[in-house]
Write a protein that holds these residues in place. Structure first.
Motif, PDB file in Angstrom:
ATOM      1  N   ASP A 182      -5.300   1.169   6.624  1.00  0.00           N
ATOM      2  CA  ASP A 182      -5.058   0.577   5.303  1.00  0.00           C
ATOM      3  C   ASP A 182      -6.065  -0.558   5.088  1.00  0.00           C
ATOM      4  O   ASP A 182      -6.095  -1.512   5.848  1.00  0.00           O
ATOM      5  N   SER A 184      -1.207   0.073  -4.348  1.00  0.00           N
ATOM      6  CA  SER A 184      -2.428   0.858  -4.513  1.00  0.00           C
ATOM      7  C   SER A 184      -2.177   2.248  -3.981  1.00  0.00           C
ATOM      8  O   SER A 184      -1.380   2.446  -3.063  1.00  0.00           O
ATOM      9  N   GLY A 185      -2.852   3.208  -4.605  1.00  0.00           N
ATOM     10  CA  GLY A 185      -2.694   4.612  -4.240  1.00  0.00           C
ATOM     11  C   GLY A 185      -1.515   5.231  -4.966  1.00  0.00           C
ATOM     12  O   GLY A 185      -0.683   4.542  -5.567  1.00  0.00           O
ATOM     13  N   SER A 211       0.876  -1.171   0.000  1.00  0.00           N
ATOM     14  CA  SER A 211       0.000   0.000   0.000  1.00  0.00           C
ATOM     15  C   SER A 211       0.907   1.213   0.000  1.00  0.00           C
ATOM     16  O   SER A 211       2.080   1.109   0.374  1.00  0.00           O
ATOM     17  N   THR A 212       0.373   2.340  -0.422  1.00  0.00           N
ATOM     18  CA  THR A 212       1.164   3.572  -0.373  1.00  0.00           C
ATOM     19  C   THR A 212       0.327   4.683   0.242  1.00  0.00           C
ATOM     20  O   THR A 212      -0.872   4.759   0.001  1.00  0.00           O
ATOM     21  N   ASN A 259      -8.487   4.653  -4.123  1.00  0.00           N
ATOM     22  CA  ASN A 259      -9.848   4.509  -3.612  1.00  0.00           C
ATOM     23  C   ASN A 259     -10.245   3.046  -3.622  1.00  0.00           C
ATOM     24  O   ASN A 259     -10.081   2.362  -4.643  1.00  0.00           O
ATOM     25  N   VAL A 262      -1.294   7.020  -7.706  1.00  0.00           N
ATOM     26  CA  VAL A 262      -1.153   6.977  -9.166  1.00  0.00           C
ATOM     27  C   VAL A 262      -2.006   8.001  -9.903  1.00  0.00           C
ATOM     28  O   VAL A 262      -2.038   8.006 -11.124  1.00  0.00           O
ATOM     29  N   SER A 263      -2.682   8.862  -9.158  1.00  0.00           N
ATOM     30  CA  SER A 263      -3.445   9.863  -9.923  1.00  0.00           C
ATOM     31  C   SER A 263      -2.532  11.044 -10.219  1.00  0.00           C
ATOM     32  O   SER A 263      -1.332  10.876 -10.366  1.00  0.00           O
ATOM     33  N   LEU A 308      -1.743   6.245   5.911  1.00  0.00           N
ATOM     34  CA  LEU A 308      -2.226   4.896   6.229  1.00  0.00           C
ATOM     35  C   LEU A 308      -1.601   4.330   7.495  1.00  0.00           C
ATOM     36  O   LEU A 308      -0.411   4.503   7.758  1.00  0.00           O
TER      37      LEU A 308
HETATM   38  P1  AMP Z   1      -4.491   8.272  -3.699  1.00  0.00           P
HETATM   39  O1  AMP Z   1      -4.733   7.756  -5.053  1.00  0.00           O
HETATM   40  O2  AMP Z   1      -3.236   7.787  -3.088  1.00  0.00           O
HETATM   41  O3  AMP Z   1      -4.612   9.750  -3.651  1.00  0.00           O
HETATM   42  O4  AMP Z   1      -5.674   7.689  -2.805  1.00  0.00           O
HETATM   43  C1  AMP Z   1      -7.011   8.023  -3.040  1.00  0.00           C
HETATM   44  C2  AMP Z   1      -7.819   7.797  -1.785  1.00  0.00           C
HETATM   45  O5  AMP Z   1      -7.749   6.434  -1.426  1.00  0.00           O
HETATM   46  C3  AMP Z   1      -7.325   8.564  -0.588  1.00  0.00           C
HETATM   47  O6  AMP Z   1      -8.430   8.977   0.168  1.00  0.00           O
HETATM   48  C4  AMP Z   1      -6.517   7.555   0.188  1.00  0.00           C
HETATM   49  O7  AMP Z   1      -6.453   7.819   1.558  1.00  0.00           O
HETATM   50  C5  AMP Z   1      -7.290   6.294  -0.094  1.00  0.00           C
HETATM   51  N1  AMP Z   1      -6.416   5.130   0.011  1.00  0.00           N
HETATM   52  C6  AMP Z   1      -5.260   4.966  -0.646  1.00  0.00           C
HETATM   53  N2  AMP Z   1      -4.678   3.811  -0.316  1.00  0.00           N
HETATM   54  C7  AMP Z   1      -5.508   3.218   0.584  1.00  0.00           C
HETATM   55  C8  AMP Z   1      -5.479   2.000   1.285  1.00  0.00           C
HETATM   56  N3  AMP Z   1      -4.452   1.174   1.140  1.00  0.00           N
HETATM   57  N4  AMP Z   1      -6.490   1.706   2.108  1.00  0.00           N
HETATM   58  C9  AMP Z   1      -7.521   2.572   2.253  1.00  0.00           C
HETATM   59  N5  AMP Z   1      -7.615   3.731   1.608  1.00  0.00           N
HETATM   60  C10 AMP Z   1      -6.619   4.068   0.785  1.00  0.00           C
END
Ligand code: AMP
Ligand code: MG
Length: 415
Positions: free
Chosen positions: A212, A259-260, A193-194, A309, A262-263, A198
């Motif tokens: 997470d 995950s996370g 996870s990233t 997400n 990448v936007s 988290l």
């Molecule tokens: P990001 O793409 O990193 O900006 O994440 C988009 C949304 O997903 C943000 O609200 C993050 O906090 C949430 N998110 C990212 N990774 C996780 C995860 N491993 N578990 C739960 N939520 C996450």
């Protein structure tokens, strides 16, 4: 497994359709090599490395399919009852006896057909009387018996290489006498996870922190696939640390999932990290939820950066990571099963992208009815636990009206 070239996921288009993404995976990922022998009891979910060819026919011998009476069809009168003396009794597991013309043998399901017999009458259709059986006319020659090899002929490929061994395939392999089967090695998948926000479940939650969940969802999704999944923890939003972690993990894995990050936000470091350690190809998938996905290769190992997400992570996992895993596992490509349901909601969507709407299903007479989950956020985990399926709205659709037929992807088939 084979090392991939850095640009193996290169794609010239702007928004990539799910089909294009999957075709690219098929085209660019070499089929898995390697083979190991595992005991059948340990083989559930594994991928066959070679065609499994029947060494013996199945069934192995000509046998009765019912409890009844075996006889020569030539002895059955065309009209009126036929009376045949019962010469012997043959149960499953007893070696075949011979049958003299003009007699019958009491026989039970699975017992070998006596030499000379070619037909069995079910006991419900016959009557015993003074050591003889009364048979009714009209039965076809060969009725109620199972020829040797009716299911699988000796030498035939019973299960092709690439088969994922589910209960039915496992049963067939057992029926053909295989104690061990040749399978592909498990795909070693590392899951990160990233995100600085988290925290690990069980730890105290800091002021701006959230637990997470993606890592756990993804590991649970992987549990249904032929993989050895490794939990690699949480990466900070820091490109150098992320790049170093990916490079380190590449050594022991066939695939890395994150995950996370990448936007297009400033803290979205996964893209940068993949670019730093290898080669990044940013895919914008024509899919909702889940548009951004980073694909890349680090040290010859594919990396898939799924969106953060939680619902978007699941949808992109199903359409990108899952086919990639199956390809790396040497499994024959499959498509997730869909069925048709009727919408009881109205909905509007943009053309040009495929959308996955969470629905609850009601079963009754006619087509199942799909009710839309009330809220749409891609971050709502309860939208998955309180739904049964995704309604898959194709790219060209712009509106759903009550009564429309929908393609349904049931969670049961994938979770
Ligand atoms: P990001 O793409 O990193 O900006 O994440 C988009 C949304 O997903 C943000 O609200 C993050 O906090 C949430 N998110 C990212 N990774 C996780 C995860 N491993 N578990 C739960 N939520 C996450
Ligand atoms: Mg993030």
């Amino acid at each position: 497994m084979a090392q991939l070239s850095d640009d193996c996921f290169a794609f010239g288009g702007k928004l990539m359709s799910v089909e294009e993404a999957q075709a690219l995976i098929e085209a660019r990922i070499p089929p898995a090599g390697g083979r190991e022998s595992v005991a059948l009891r340990q083989a559930t979910g594994r991928v066959l490395a070679e065609d499994l060819r029947a060494r013996t026919p199945l069934p192995p011998f000509f046998n009765s399919a019912v409890d009844g009476y075996a006889f020569r069809h030539a002895d059955l009168a065309a009209e009126g009852p036929t009376r045949l003396p019962i010469a012997a009794r043959l149960q499953a597991g007893q070696a075949a006896a011979g049958l003299s013309p003009g007699t019958a043998i009491r026989i039970f399901t699975g017992a070998p057909m006596p030499d000379g017999a070619d037909t069995v009458m079910m006991q419900e259709d016959a009557r015993e009387e003074d050591g003889a059986v009364l048979l009714v006319p009209g039965l076809k020659r060969g009725a109620n018996c199972r020829p040797a090899g009716e299911d699988v002929a000796a030498g035939q490929v019973a299960l092709p290489a690439g088969t994922r061994l589910g209960p039915a395939a496992i049963g067939l392999a057992a029926a053909l006498g295989f104690r061990d089967v040749p399978v592909r090695p498990l795909v070693r998948v590392g899951v990160f996870s990233t995100g600085d926000e988290l925290a690990d479940p069980g730890m105290p939650l800091g002021p701006a922190q959230t637990y997470d969940s993606n890592r756990f969802t993804l590991l649970a999704l992987l549990a249904g696939l032929p993989v050895e999944a490794h939990d690699l923890g949480i990466l900070p939003d820091e490109p150098a640390a992320t790049a170093a972690a990916l490079a380190r993990a590449a050594a022991g894995h066939d695939l890395l999932l994150t995950s996370g990050g990448v936007s297009t936000g400033e803290a979205d470091h996964v893209k940068a990290a993949i670019g730093q350690g290898g080669r990044l190809v940013f895919w914008r998938l024509a899919i909702k939820p889940g548009r951004p996905a980073a694909m890349g290769v680090v040290e010859g190992v594919p990396v898939v950066g799924l969106p953060g997400n939680p619902v978007a992570a699941v949808v992109t996992f199903l359409h990108l990571a899952r086919p990639l895993v199956l390809r790396l596992a040497g499994a024959a490509p499959d498509s997730l099963p869909r069925f048709t349901a009727r919408a009881d909601f109205a909905y509007r969507k943009k053309a040009g992208r495929r959308e996955y709407v969470r629905v609850r299903l009601a079963f009754g007479a006619g087509l199942p009815v799909a009710r839309k989950y009330a809220r749409e956020g891609a971050g709502l985990l309860t939208s998955l636990t309180e739904s049964d399926a995704f309604a898959e709205l194709p790219e060209d659709v712009t509106a759903v009206a009550p009564g429309d037929e929908l393609r349904i992807l049931p969670f049961r088939a994938v979770f």
